[in-house]
Write a protein that holds these residues in place. Structure first.
Motif, mmCIF file in Angstrom:
data_model
loop_
_atom_site.group_PDB
_atom_site.id
_atom_site.type_symbol
_atom_site.label_atom_id
_atom_site.label_comp_id
_atom_site.label_asym_id
_atom_site.label_seq_id
_atom_site.Cartn_x
_atom_site.Cartn_y
_atom_site.Cartn_z
ATOM 1 N N LEU A 44 0.829 -1.205 0.000
ATOM 2 C CA LEU A 44 0.000 0.000 0.000
ATOM 3 C C LEU A 44 0.860 1.252 0.000
ATOM 4 N N ALA A 45 1.924 1.243 0.814
ATOM 5 C CA ALA A 45 2.820 2.405 0.867
ATOM 6 C C ALA A 45 3.511 2.622 -0.475
ATOM 7 N N ALA A 46 3.988 1.532 -1.084
ATOM 8 C CA ALA A 46 4.669 1.648 -2.383
ATOM 9 C C ALA A 46 3.712 2.148 -3.456
ATOM 10 N N LEU A 47 2.468 1.659 -3.434
ATOM 11 C CA LEU A 47 1.484 2.094 -4.424
ATOM 12 C C LEU A 47 1.174 3.578 -4.258
ATOM 13 N N ALA A 48 0.998 4.011 -2.991
ATOM 14 C CA ALA A 48 0.712 5.428 -2.746
ATOM 15 C C ALA A 48 1.864 6.311 -3.216
ATOM 16 N N ALA A 49 3.106 5.884 -2.920
ATOM 17 C CA ALA A 49 4.273 6.668 -3.345
ATOM 18 C C ALA A 49 4.375 6.707 -4.860
ATOM 19 N N LEU A 50 4.113 5.568 -5.520
ATOM 20 C CA LEU A 50 4.195 5.506 -6.975
ATOM 21 C C LEU A 50 3.157 6.419 -7.627
ATOM 22 N N VAL A 51 1.934 6.385 -7.109
ATOM 23 C CA VAL A 51 0.862 7.216 -7.680
ATOM 24 C C VAL A 51 1.171 8.690 -7.503
ATOM 25 N N LEU A 52 1.648 9.077 -6.307
ATOM 26 C CA LEU A 52 1.951 10.487 -6.059
ATOM 27 C C LEU A 52 3.126 10.952 -6.904
ATOM 28 N N ALA A 53 4.151 10.091 -7.041
ATOM 29 C CA ALA A 53 5.305 10.470 -7.863
ATOM 30 C C ALA A 53 4.921 10.654 -9.321
ATOM 31 N N ARG A 54 3.972 9.818 -9.796
ATOM 32 C CA ARG A 54 3.593 9.861 -11.218
ATOM 33 C C ARG A 54 2.570 10.954 -11.513
ATOM 34 N N PHE A 55 1.579 11.122 -10.598
ATOM 35 C CA PHE A 55 0.461 12.005 -10.915
ATOM 36 C C PHE A 55 0.331 13.209 -9.982
ATOM 37 N N GLY A 56 1.177 13.294 -8.930
ATOM 38 C CA GLY A 56 1.027 14.380 -7.957
ATOM 39 C C GLY A 56 1.084 15.754 -8.587
ATOM 40 N N ALA A 57 2.079 15.970 -9.447
ATOM 41 C CA ALA A 57 2.217 17.284 -10.079
ATOM 42 C C ALA A 57 1.026 17.598 -10.979
ATOM 43 N N ALA A 58 0.541 16.590 -11.720
ATOM 44 C CA ALA A 58 -0.595 16.812 -12.610
ATOM 45 C C ALA A 58 -1.851 17.142 -11.828
ATOM 46 N N TRP A 59 -1.972 16.612 -10.609
ATOM 47 C CA TRP A 59 -3.138 16.909 -9.775
ATOM 48 C C TRP A 59 -2.987 18.221 -9.013
ATOM 49 N N GLY A 60 -1.848 18.889 -9.167
ATOM 50 C CA GLY A 60 -1.641 20.162 -8.490
ATOM 51 C C GLY A 60 -1.276 20.034 -7.024
ATOM 52 N N LEU A 61 -0.815 18.855 -6.589
ATOM 53 C CA LEU A 61 -0.442 18.663 -5.189
ATOM 54 C C LEU A 61 0.880 19.362 -4.913
ATOM 55 N N PRO A 62 1.058 19.923 -3.715
ATOM 56 C CA PRO A 62 2.334 20.581 -3.394
ATOM 57 C C PRO A 62 3.483 19.586 -3.361
ATOM 58 N N ALA A 63 4.701 20.107 -3.499
ATOM 59 C CA ALA A 63 5.884 19.251 -3.620
ATOM 60 C C ALA A 63 6.139 18.428 -2.368
#
Length: 617
Positions: free
Chosen positions: A200-219
């Motif tokens: 679960l932790a790896a999946l969350a990190a992978l999703v945020l690394a791939r899509f975080g910027a596109a979703w407008g999430l802060p760094a």
């Protein structure tokens, strides 16, 4: 009267695997095989001083005074059956599951009753075909006394038994069974919980690394989530282990409840950590400074004529107004790149309220905007200077009976309108000169605007064609020649770029700002970084907020391999242009050359927030 005896005994329970299936396939053959198996069972039990009791059909039971003898007997039975099965077809083989328990039993007329017997039967039903499963009480008695491997398979809740039972799988010693050991280990609920948590932790990190910027999430989102999972791992696993031991049937419920509580607690640490991360990030990249001068954006005029042949006037007038305002040292002019980034966050760019809200959020004080429409008498232009924070118009202007040529001439009046509204000193001759050239060479200016858009989009081939076309239409269009030289050098042909610049006469009718651009570019292309730096620094003393001059000064440091000075210059400029995606990319590349990967990442994260679909970023 029946005699009842209570005693401690080791109980061996065995059962034929798939007996009903075998009977359905070949009842006579299965019955004959069962008789042979029972004979083997009885013989081996006697060999280990055991006593058979209560065997019915395919279920076999035996008692032993010694737990060691009971387990050795179970091993011998499984070896004997495995040896007998070597000469039997696979579909006809008969195998046993065996469970062994040590406990208090009641003996009455040769029959045994009690939890000691029931637990052995339950363990037998949980064993693998051909396998042996023993209870924790048996394990305590036999460990170190028997040549075997004991693999803990977890604490099991068995039917009609109040307390959970620790279970161990018995296998032959040696490396041949390492796969079984690994499989058994991985089947434990706590191990599964560990793997699920890490997954679960790896999946969350992978999703945020791939899509975080596109979703407008802060760094800070990705490192914060990783920290949260890391902080919660050990206590979550400890609680999961506790629930497995005490209430195995509710282990996953306890795990979920514990994980939720721990995540909530870690969120408190997270909230404090975020503030620290944001402060560090801000200090590393830009330090906001109090505004001493008004920040003005010039929006492209809206074409309300319904005729696409007038589209180019929208940016054409805005570009002239922008250049005119940039000649003043009393106002900060937003670059086209920064304004485009601001508009990307607006759902309806035609809605003035949304545009002004986005401008205020971006730190812009004033916006020059307008529109033009077509009536029988010609084009009608309306424009205004809006106070973003106050939401009011400080100054307004309108003109009618215009055509494309006279529309461009209105740019000088819009510059004057803006300066009057801001109550800053103004000189009209510079804006008038630029507008006059555009009016007299309208076709060339239209093509030039297209070249600028290509240039800003790094489409150098199309930009070169556009600037050459502008020069064909207006050979004395020296700023088009300057831009053409930039494109040639960016494409790798420095000699051609120098030749193009040298074609600009020394007495060409250029503004002081334009002349500085030409002279600075000549020095840069000749690799004379020192002279280029002097030219751009001199220009910035007069026009301290000229975005292009700041960018070119940073590039002059690049030519001299002074990356630290280039980074410092870009950081100063980003205080003025925080939404300029090109500058963030440039800063990230500079830090990469310096080997400062932390600040490079912060700069490139900011770039990807502004340009989330850019594969280069």
């Amino acid at each position: 009267m029946a005699r009842t005896i209570r005693k401690i005994a080791a109980i061996l329970a065995a059962d034929v695997v798939g007996y009903s299936r075998l009977m359905g396939t070949d009842d006579e053959g299965t019955l004959a095989a069962l008789k042979i198996l029972r004979a083997t069972f009885d013989r081996v039990v006697v060999e280990f001083d055991g006593q058979e009791f209560g065997s019915v059909g395919d279920s076999l039971m035996a008692q032993f005074a010694s737990a060691v003898n009971a387990v050795r007997c179970a091993q011998a039975i499984q070896r004997a059956i495995a040896e007998a099965n070597r000469s039997v077809a696979a579909r006809q083989r008969m195998s046993l599951r065996i469970g062994v328990n040590l406990g208090d039993v009641i003996e009455e007329d040769g029959a045994l009753f009690g939890d000691g017997v029931n637990v052995a039967a339950r363990l037998q039903s949980l064993a693998e075909p051909g396998g042996i499963l023993i209870s924790g009480w048996v394990y305590e008695q036999v460990r170190g006394k028997i040549e075997a491997r004991f693999n803990f398979v977890g604490t099991r809740q068995v039917k009609n038994i109040a307390e959970p039972v620790r279970a161990y799988e018995v296998s032959e010693p040696g490396a041949a069974h390492w796969r079984e050991s690994v499989t058994t280990f991985l089947k434990q609920p706590v191990v599964l919980a560990v793997l699920a948590y890490i997954g679960l932790a790896a999946l969350a990190a992978l999703v945020l690394a791939r899509f975080g910027a596109a979703w407008g999430l802060p760094a800070w989102t990705l490192p914060a989530v990783i920290t949260l999972f890391a902080a919660g791992f050990v206590p979550t696993m400890a609680v999961a282990w506790r629930h497995q031991r005490v209430r195995p049937e509710r282990g996953w419920v306890g795990f979920a409840a514990a994980a939720t509580a721990i995540v909530a607690a870690c969120a408190l640490v997270w909230s404090a950590w975020i503030g620290h991360y944001e402060r560090e990030k801000q200090a590393a990249i830009t330090r906001p400074v109090p505004k001493t001068l008004p920040v003005v954006a010039v929006a492209a005029l809206q074409n309300l004529t319904g005729d696409t042949q007038f589209d180019w006037l929208s940016e054409g007038v805005a570009n002239l107004v922008r250049d005119g305002l940039a000649e003043s040292s009393h106002v900060v002019v937003v670059s086209p790149r920064r304004w485009q980034a601001v508009l990307r966050g607006v759902q309806n760019p035609a809605a003035p309220g949304e545009v002004l809200d986005a401008a205020e959020h971006a730190g812009i004080d004033y916006v020059v905007s307008g529109e033009y429409l077509k009536v029988p008498e010609g084009l009608v232009l309306t424009a205004r200077l809006s106070d973003v924070a106050g939401g009011v118009e400080l100054n307004a202007y309108s003109a009618k009976d215009l055509n494309a040529s006279t529309m461009l001439a209105e740019a000088a009046r819009l510059v004057l309108l803006t300066k009057q509204g801001l109550r800053i000193p103004h000189t009209e001759q510079i804006a008038s000169m630029s507008a006059d050239f555009a009016v007299n060479n309208m076709a060339a200016y239209e093509v030039y605007l297209g070249g600028l858009q290509y240039f800003l989009g790094f489409n150098y081939q199309s930009a070169e064609r556009a600037f050459r076309s502008a020069l064909t239409l207006a050979p004395d269009f020296h700023m088009a020649r300057y831009r053409l030289a930039q494109v040639q050098v960016a494409s790798g042909d420095t000699e051609a770029g120098l030749a193009t610049l040298h074609a600009i006469p020394a007495d060409a009718p250029l503004t002081h700002r334009e002349r500085a651009y030409v002279d600075g570019a000549s020095a840069m292309f000749e690799r004379d970084a020192s002279r280029a730096r002097q030219i751009y620094e001199g220009l910035l003393k007069e026009l301290p907020f000229d975005v292009e001059a700041h960018t070119l000064l940073a590039q002059s440091y690049d030519v001299a391999f002074e990356d630290e000075a280039a980074a410092a210059e870009l950081k100063r400029l980003l205080e003025q242009e925080p939404q300029n995606d090109y500058l963030w990319s440039y800063l990230g590349e500079t830090y990469l050359r310096l080997g400062d990967y932390q600040q490079a990442r912060q700069a490139l994260d900011r770039y990807l927030q502004l340009q989330p679909r850019d594969p280069y970023g």
